[in-house]
Design a protein around this motif. Structure first.
Motif, PDB file in Angstrom:
ATOM      1  N   ALA A 550       0.830  -1.207   0.000  1.00  0.00           N
ATOM      2  CA  ALA A 550       0.000   0.000   0.000  1.00  0.00           C
ATOM      3  C   ALA A 550       0.869   1.263   0.000  1.00  0.00           C
ATOM      4  N   LEU A 551       2.010   1.212   0.693  1.00  0.00           N
ATOM      5  CA  LEU A 551       2.876   2.384   0.747  1.00  0.00           C
ATOM      6  C   LEU A 551       3.669   2.597  -0.534  1.00  0.00           C
ATOM      7  N   SER A 552       3.891   1.527  -1.274  1.00  0.00           N
ATOM      8  CA  SER A 552       4.736   1.634  -2.465  1.00  0.00           C
ATOM      9  C   SER A 552       4.051   2.359  -3.596  1.00  0.00           C
ATOM     10  N   GLU A 553       2.743   2.451  -3.496  1.00  0.00           N
ATOM     11  CA  GLU A 553       2.002   3.091  -4.573  1.00  0.00           C
ATOM     12  C   GLU A 553       2.500   4.521  -4.794  1.00  0.00           C
ATOM     13  N   LEU A 605      24.071  -2.765   2.837  1.00  0.00           N
ATOM     14  CA  LEU A 605      23.599  -2.735   4.214  1.00  0.00           C
ATOM     15  C   LEU A 605      22.404  -1.801   4.376  1.00  0.00           C
ATOM     16  N   LEU A 606      22.170  -0.977   3.378  1.00  0.00           N
ATOM     17  CA  LEU A 606      21.060  -0.048   3.439  1.00  0.00           C
ATOM     18  C   LEU A 606      19.734  -0.782   3.650  1.00  0.00           C
ATOM     19  N   LEU A 607      19.569  -1.848   2.925  1.00  0.00           N
ATOM     20  CA  LEU A 607      18.327  -2.602   3.026  1.00  0.00           C
ATOM     21  C   LEU A 607      18.520  -3.871   3.857  1.00  0.00           C
ATOM     22  N   GLY A 608      19.757  -4.254   4.069  1.00  0.00           N
ATOM     23  CA  GLY A 608      20.020  -5.432   4.890  1.00  0.00           C
ATOM     24  C   GLY A 608      19.717  -6.727   4.153  1.00  0.00           C
ATOM     25  N   ASP A 609      19.305  -7.736   4.917  1.00  0.00           N
ATOM     26  CA  ASP A 609      19.102  -9.061   4.329  1.00  0.00           C
ATOM     27  C   ASP A 609      18.122  -9.088   3.153  1.00  0.00           C
ATOM     28  N   PRO A 610      17.034  -8.304   3.198  1.00  0.00           N
ATOM     29  CA  PRO A 610      16.130  -8.360   2.048  1.00  0.00           C
ATOM     30  C   PRO A 610      16.826  -8.029   0.721  1.00  0.00           C
ATOM     31  N   ASN A 679      19.112   5.724  -3.597  1.00  0.00           N
ATOM     32  CA  ASN A 679      17.929   6.468  -3.202  1.00  0.00           C
ATOM     33  C   ASN A 679      16.723   5.537  -3.076  1.00  0.00           C
ATOM     34  N   GLU A 680      16.566   4.673  -4.083  1.00  0.00           N
ATOM     35  CA  GLU A 680      15.454   3.719  -4.050  1.00  0.00           C
ATOM     36  C   GLU A 680      15.602   2.747  -2.884  1.00  0.00           C
ATOM     37  N   ARG A 685      13.860   0.719   2.231  1.00  0.00           N
ATOM     38  CA  ARG A 685      14.134   0.445   3.633  1.00  0.00           C
ATOM     39  C   ARG A 685      13.017   1.017   4.501  1.00  0.00           C
ATOM     40  N   GLN A 686      12.595   2.225   4.176  1.00  0.00           N
ATOM     41  CA  GLN A 686      11.530   2.833   4.974  1.00  0.00           C
ATOM     42  C   GLN A 686      10.215   2.064   4.845  1.00  0.00           C
TER      43      GLN A 686
END
Ligand code: ADP
Ligand code: MG
Length: 771
Positions: A550-553, A605-610, A679-680, A685-686
């Motif tokens: 929902a947030l990615s929209e 490391l910005l997004l980590g394991d995902p 940036n993406e 991450r957020q």
């Protein structure tokens, strides 16, 4: 009208339910709700929809809907009914992401989750004239909610002159129907119960004097003894999971090989699962190559491909792992199992080999449907049938010709700690009711025997009477959200057949509150659904993932989020340890090395394991796109190929789903996606943080009084997670663990899951404030 093949007609007439057609149809005509209880195999699932069709319940253009708790059943039963009626286009199925319904559909089999979603869109279910809730005794969460809702919809439709009445038929094995009938909160007038008598023969149950620990070996021994000493008749063995099934089938085929078959038949017979076998071989080759040091390059998107013969993988035969399947079988172990090697020496087992060959078939829910269908095919001359199955053969599928049942008595279940959310898989004793269902499978053709691999004392003292309904065993966040989206605000007063505990509902509401899906309304003192909650409820995934979508929209990140959510939903994308039948070509060190390659250079490391998952998916898809083969790539980089195919399928399906919910964004699936830039990655991450707000951890300070360096080192990997009192450890394959020498592990994290093996581990870490 219906023109059945004469052969089908003859077989039908043998079913006990045919004799009751008139009584059943009169009851349905006279009452809005009817409960139909009948022994497994009596013909409920295959015949009742046909009775209804022939009685004209679809004349108005409305549908007969049948819900199944298992995807397998929805698919295979729709096929079977279409075949029996000789009208295949009339009978369709719909499972979460997949189906074949059309204009012509009159009978629709679906999973219970699908009907629940339809209710959210049209509470009165105006498309339908009849709803059959099948296998109601399984007490899946969705089935329970459906029955609760339908108890309200039926009276609404009774007054609905435009759409006419809706009939509800609750079908179950002969188990505990009182939960539905003697619950005045549910049905004000007690619905009639029709019991279908079946020509069930006596089954004699034999207990073991002592209860063996190793029930798989015990099952093997017992099956051999039956085969060697007892007169003809099929054997059905119950064990707990797919791995045990395959293990036993292999062993039994080795001991009693099939001799007299044509060569191609034999190949087919020996190939337990051709796909897996080939993967196994390919993996062996790949490992050999690796050992010779031919390959150690970082997998770039144009990385080198190993040459060699490509294994045959038929994607049409592929089925996605059920995401909401309630069957233990469909749940992969988080903890890699040791492959218990069965004692190979027949002498030590006290069995003789040779003699009459066995026609040995596996049965579990993830097996391809055509291979499942083999249980219905004739057994070759001179062979004895032996089916090794999970509890799928307990009530959902009836195997013909079984005279002996071997029952380990156990079931594999996923346990959630309702409050902390920690998951574990456990093999425990089943219920007395389940054991009796299993025994009943032996008496369909003649008097039968059931060999129970446990003592009568254990049965008496340790087996619960009935299994607990699923709703008492799992978090109910998704249900609460669905119910609120349907306008059922006061969840606590809902007519559940078995109400979940108040604490479960409260925890779910609290988590939905922190996700922003609910808000507390002071005036009504009720948690109301928010607009965000509404949009979340439209996505067919768990609430935390729905929020991410929902947030990615707004951020234009939808394609990445879809990849991520798909990957996070599928278990074991990256091979962990040598397990199962193909992963064993990798050893621990190799897996670690490969994982380091995945961890790669640069600021992941910005997004980590995902990010490892995103990288893996996109690299594998890139390879698939440019070289047309993904398998080889997966093999070389320790990715589970089936998981990749599942993810691909999920991505496609989620993309379609998103397009349905948000038509304006008009997504297309791009297989050759590049990785997100910094940036993406930061935005992603957020989004991950927002979805995982309920899974926050903080690194533990190592207390100064601990001086043992080993102990200190261990505690340096520990986090305090959620409200768990005990420390939880970074996983050895987490990017933060692999890089801990150069980058200090983050203080605050969100994580995907805490799971318990020998100790508690964190899966899927993302730093809240990256370095
Ligand atoms: P119930 O729902 O009461 O357990 P079913 O309607 O599933 O019973 O099964 C009725 C009979 O139809 C059983 O004897 C079963 O073996 C047979 N049957 C079901 N599916 C198939 C199939 N695909 N091929 C052949 N026989 C089948
Ligand atoms: Mg049935």
């Amino acid at each position: 009208s219906v023109h059945r093949h004469p052969e089908v007609q003859t077989n039908r007439e043998k079913l006990p339910i045919l004799a009751e057609e008139q009584i059943i149809m009169e009851a349905i005509h006279d009452h809005p709700v009817v409960v139909l209880a009948g022994e497994t195999g009596s013909g409920k699932t295959t015949q009742v929809p046909q009775f209804l069709y022939e009685a004209g319940y679809t004349k108005s253009g409305k549908l007969i809907g049948v819900t199944e708790p298992r995807r397998v059943a929805a698919m295979s039963m729709s096929q079977r009914v279409g075949f029996e009626m000789n009208l295949p286009d009339l009978v369709s199925y719909q499972i979460r992401f997949e189906g074949n319904t059309s204009e012509q559909t009159r009978i629709k089999f679906m999973t219970d989750g699908v009907l629940l979603r339809e209710m959210a869109k049209d509470f009165r279910l105006r498309k339908y004239s009849v709803i059959i809730i099948d296998e109601a005794h399984e007490r899946s969460v969705f089935t329970d909610i459906l029955i609760g809702n339908l108890s309200r919809i039926v009276p609404l439709r009774a007054k609905d002159t435009e759409n006419g009445p809706l009939k509800l038929i609750v079908m179950s094995a002969t188990l505990r129907v009182e939960d539905f009938t003697e619950n005045s909160k549910l049905f004000k007038t007690v619905p009639p119960v029709i019991k279908v008598e079946s020509r069930q023969f006596e089954t004699t149950c034999h207990f073991q004097r002592t209860t063996p620990d190793d029930y798989v070996s015990a099952a093997l021994k017992k099956a051999c003894k039956i085969h060697r000493e007892l007169p003809e008749g099929g054997i059905l063995i119950f064990v707990t999971g797919q791995q045990e099934v395959n293990q036993l089938v292999r062993k039994l085929r080795d001991l009693y090989p099939s001799k007299n078959l044509e060569k191609d038949q034999l190949d087919d017979f020996n190939g337990l699962d051709e796909e897996d076998e080939t993967i196994e071989k390919t993996l062996r080759k790949a490992t050999l190559k690796r050992k010779k040091g031919q390959q150690s390059k970082v997998p770039t998107r144009s990385g080198p491909m190993a040459k060699g013969v490509l294994p045959r993988v038929d994607l049409n035969q592929y089925r996605a792992i059920p995401l909401d399947d309630t069957e233990a079988d469909a749940m992969r172990d988080d903890q890699p199992e040791e492959e218990d090697v069965l004692e190979a020496d027949p002498e030590s087992l006290g069995v003789t080999t040779g003699g009459q060959p066995l026609w040995c078939l596996p049965l579990y829910s993830l097996l391809n449907s055509d291979k499942q269908a083999r249980i219905f095919e004739p057994v070759p001359e001179g062979h004895r049938l032996c089916v090794v199955s999970t509890n799928i053969a307990e009530t959902s599928l009836t195997i013909p010709g079984i005279k002996y049942v071997v029952d380990c008595g156990k079931v594999k279940t996923k346990f959630y700690d309702k409050l902390t959310g920690v998951t574990t898989y456990q093999v425990t004793w089943g219920s007395k009711a389940a054991a009796n269902q299993r025994a009943g499978r032996a008496g369909r053709v003649a008097p039968g025997h059931c060999y129970r691999l446990f003592s009568s004392e254990v049965f008496k003292n340790d087996f619960p009477l009935h299994a607990q309904p699923e709703i008492l065993k799992r978090p109910v966040d998704d249900l609460v959200l669905q119910m609120k989206a349907m306008g059922i605000m006061n969840v606590i007063n809902f007519p559940f057949p078995t109400p979940p505990e108040m604490s479960q509902l409260k925890v779910a509401e609290r988590r939905l509150l922190s996700l922003g899906a609910l808000r507390f309304d002071k005036a009504s003192k009720i948690h109301q659904i928010t607009p965000l909650g509404k949009s979340m409820s439209a996505f067919p995934v768990a609430p935390c993932f729905a929020k991410m979508l929902a947030l990615s929209e707004q951020q234009n990140l939808m394609p990445y989020t879809i990849s991520l959510v798909s990957a996070l939903t599928v278990q074991e994308v990256l091979l962990e340890t040598p397990v199962g039948n193909h992963e064993d070509s990798f050893n621990q060190d190799e897996v670690r090395k490969i994982r380091k390659i995945w961890a790669g250079k640069g600021n992941h490391l910005l997004l980590g394991d995902p990010m490892i998952l995103l990288k893996a998916i996109h690299a594998a898809e890139y390879e698939a796109g440019s070289r047309g083969n993904m398998l080889d790539f997966c093999n070389r980089y320790a990715l589970r190929h089936k998981a990749m195919i599942e993810i691909r399928k999920l991505r496609r399906q989620l993309t379609n789903e998103v397009n349905l919910v948000l038509p304006h964004i008009n997504l297309a699936l791009d297989p050759k996606m590049s990785l997100p830039d910094d940036n993406e990655s930061n935005l992603l991450r957020q989004i991950v943080l927002a979805g995982m707000v309920n899974q926050v951890g903080r690194r533990l300070e190592v207390p100064p009084n601990i001086t043992d360096p080993k102990e200190r080192a261990k505690l340096e990997n520990a986090y305090q997670c959620g409200n768990l009192a005990d420390p939880v450890f970074m996983h050895g394959r987490s990017i933060f663990f692999l890089k801990k020498k150069t980058v200090k592990p983050p203080e605050w994290i969100v994580y995907q899951e805490v799971f318990e093996t020998d100790r508690m581990h964190i899966r899927g870490m993302t730093a809240i404030e990256p370095e």
